[in-house]
Design a protein around this motif. Structure first.
Motif, PDB file in Angstrom:
ATOM      1  N   ALA A 152       0.885  -1.277   0.040  1.00 56.96           N
ATOM      2  CA  ALA A 152       0.186  -0.229   0.005  1.00 56.96           C
ATOM      3  C   ALA A 152       0.960   1.223   0.045  1.00 56.96           C
ATOM      4  O   ALA A 152       1.878   1.124   0.538  1.00 56.96           O
ATOM      5  CB  ALA A 152      -1.054  -0.135   1.054  1.00 56.96           C
ATOM      6  N   LEU A 153       0.239   2.292  -0.699  1.00 58.78           N
ATOM      7  CA  LEU A 153       1.128   3.591  -0.687  1.00 58.78           C
ATOM      8  C   LEU A 153       0.828   4.310   0.809  1.00 58.78           C
ATOM      9  O   LEU A 153      -0.047   4.390   1.187  1.00 58.78           O
ATOM     10  CB  LEU A 153       0.642   4.441  -2.006  1.00 58.78           C
ATOM     11  CG  LEU A 153       0.955   3.680  -3.276  1.00 58.78           C
ATOM     12  CD1 LEU A 153       0.451   4.774  -4.413  1.00 58.78           C
ATOM     13  CD2 LEU A 153       2.561   3.633  -3.215  1.00 58.78           C
ATOM     14  N   SER A 154       2.025   5.072   0.976  1.00 58.32           N
ATOM     15  CA  SER A 154       1.651   5.880   2.121  1.00 58.32           C
ATOM     16  C   SER A 154       0.877   6.916   2.119  1.00 58.32           C
ATOM     17  O   SER A 154       0.409   7.571   0.928  1.00 58.32           O
ATOM     18  CB  SER A 154       3.240   6.481   2.555  1.00 58.32           C
ATOM     19  OG  SER A 154       3.230   7.407   3.500  1.00 58.32           O
ATOM     20  N   ASP A 155       0.506   7.595   2.971  1.00 65.54           N
ATOM     21  CA  ASP A 155      -0.421   8.831   3.257  1.00 65.54           C
ATOM     22  C   ASP A 155       0.339  10.166   3.172  1.00 65.54           C
ATOM     23  O   ASP A 155      -0.177  11.102   3.211  1.00 65.54           O
ATOM     24  CB  ASP A 155      -1.499   8.682   4.271  1.00 65.54           C
ATOM     25  CG  ASP A 155      -2.478   7.681   4.033  1.00 65.54           C
ATOM     26  OD1 ASP A 155      -2.878   7.169   2.773  1.00 65.54           O
ATOM     27  OD2 ASP A 155      -2.933   7.296   4.865  1.00 65.54           O
ATOM     28  N   HIS A 156       1.505   9.915   3.509  1.00 65.79           N
ATOM     29  CA  HIS A 156       2.624  11.009   3.773  1.00 65.79           C
ATOM     30  C   HIS A 156       3.193  11.324   2.444  1.00 65.79           C
ATOM     31  O   HIS A 156       3.726  10.593   1.844  1.00 65.79           O
ATOM     32  CB  HIS A 156       3.584  10.795   4.799  1.00 65.79           C
ATOM     33  CG  HIS A 156       3.101  10.354   6.029  1.00 65.79           C
ATOM     34  ND1 HIS A 156       2.584  11.156   6.935  1.00 65.79           N
ATOM     35  CD2 HIS A 156       2.860   9.028   6.737  1.00 65.79           C
ATOM     36  CE1 HIS A 156       2.103  10.598   8.124  1.00 65.79           C
ATOM     37  NE2 HIS A 156       2.396   9.462   7.921  1.00 65.79           N
ATOM     38  N   PRO A 157       3.099  12.842   1.897  1.00 63.81           N
ATOM     39  CA  PRO A 157       3.463  13.164   0.584  1.00 63.81           C
ATOM     40  C   PRO A 157       4.924  12.636   0.265  1.00 63.81           C
ATOM     41  O   PRO A 157       5.223  12.413  -0.729  1.00 63.81           O
ATOM     42  CB  PRO A 157       3.338  14.692   0.822  1.00 63.81           C
ATOM     43  CG  PRO A 157       2.295  14.912   1.603  1.00 63.81           C
ATOM     44  CD  PRO A 157       2.196  13.842   2.709  1.00 63.81           C
TER      45      PRO A 157
END
Length: 190
Positions: free
Chosen positions: A2-7
């Motif tokens: 899953a991709l991070s939510d942090h830019p």
């Protein structure tokens, strides 16, 4: 994964995958799903539109790599590293990007929303053009699609996306996102 939510971390993941696909490209003149674009034009688009957007809205100048026509791999890497350095800079947390169309937005949020999302979607274009694995993160596909569907009229009026391509109702979320942005998710290079 899953991709991070942090830019900063999401950019590292998305741009890293794009970099792998750039390094895996063997035919830079192969046609892409974007009408009139070859594989190299996908890289050109990402390395050319964002520096001006960033400079105009934040005063930040990214380093320039070689021209895409000379060395698309190095052009991408210099550009990608420059964007990552901005996101990793602790001062970015205190900066904003201002634009007449979006107002003032925290810099990292603006990069994530407009640029990293663009890299993510164009990864599919490069993969399809060059015959590489084109699977995108389903969770981020769903997140982008949900956000863009709420703004469809504005998005269509911008001229930045093609006409919606209808996909079967039981299509996966990646196909739905691609259809929304004007791609035929079943496109294949001739």
């Amino acid at each position: 994964m899953a991709l991070s939510d942090h830019p900063a971390e999401r950019h590292r993941q998305v741009a890293g995958l794009f970099a792998e696909r750039v390094r895996g490209t063997r035919a830079w003149d192969a046609p892409s799903p974007v009408a009139g674009w070859a594989a190299r034009d996908v890289v050109r688009h990402l390395t050319e539109w964002f520096p001006g957007f960033l400079a105009a809205g934040s005063g930040i100048t990214l380093p320039c790599g070689p021209p895409v026509d000379e060395d698309p791999v190095a052009a991408w890497q210099v550009h990608c590293d420059g964007v990552q350095a901005v996101l990793d800079d602790p001062e970015t947390a205190h900066r904003e990007l201002s634009n007449p169309h979006i107002g003032s937005v925290p810099l990292a949020t603006a990069i994530d929303r407009f640029y990293t999302a663009d890299v993510f979607m164009h990864t599919w274009d490069l993969c399809r053009a060059t015959g590489q694995d084109d699977r995108l993160d389903a969770g981020f596909c769903a997140e982008l699609l949900a956000g863009m569907e709420q703004m469809e009229r504005v998005i269509r009026a911008s001229g930045q996306f093609g006409a919606r391509v209808e996909v079967p109702g039981d299509a996966d979320v990646q196909a739905k996102l691609l259809g929304f942005i004007g791609r035929d998710p079943f496109w294949r290079s001739a």
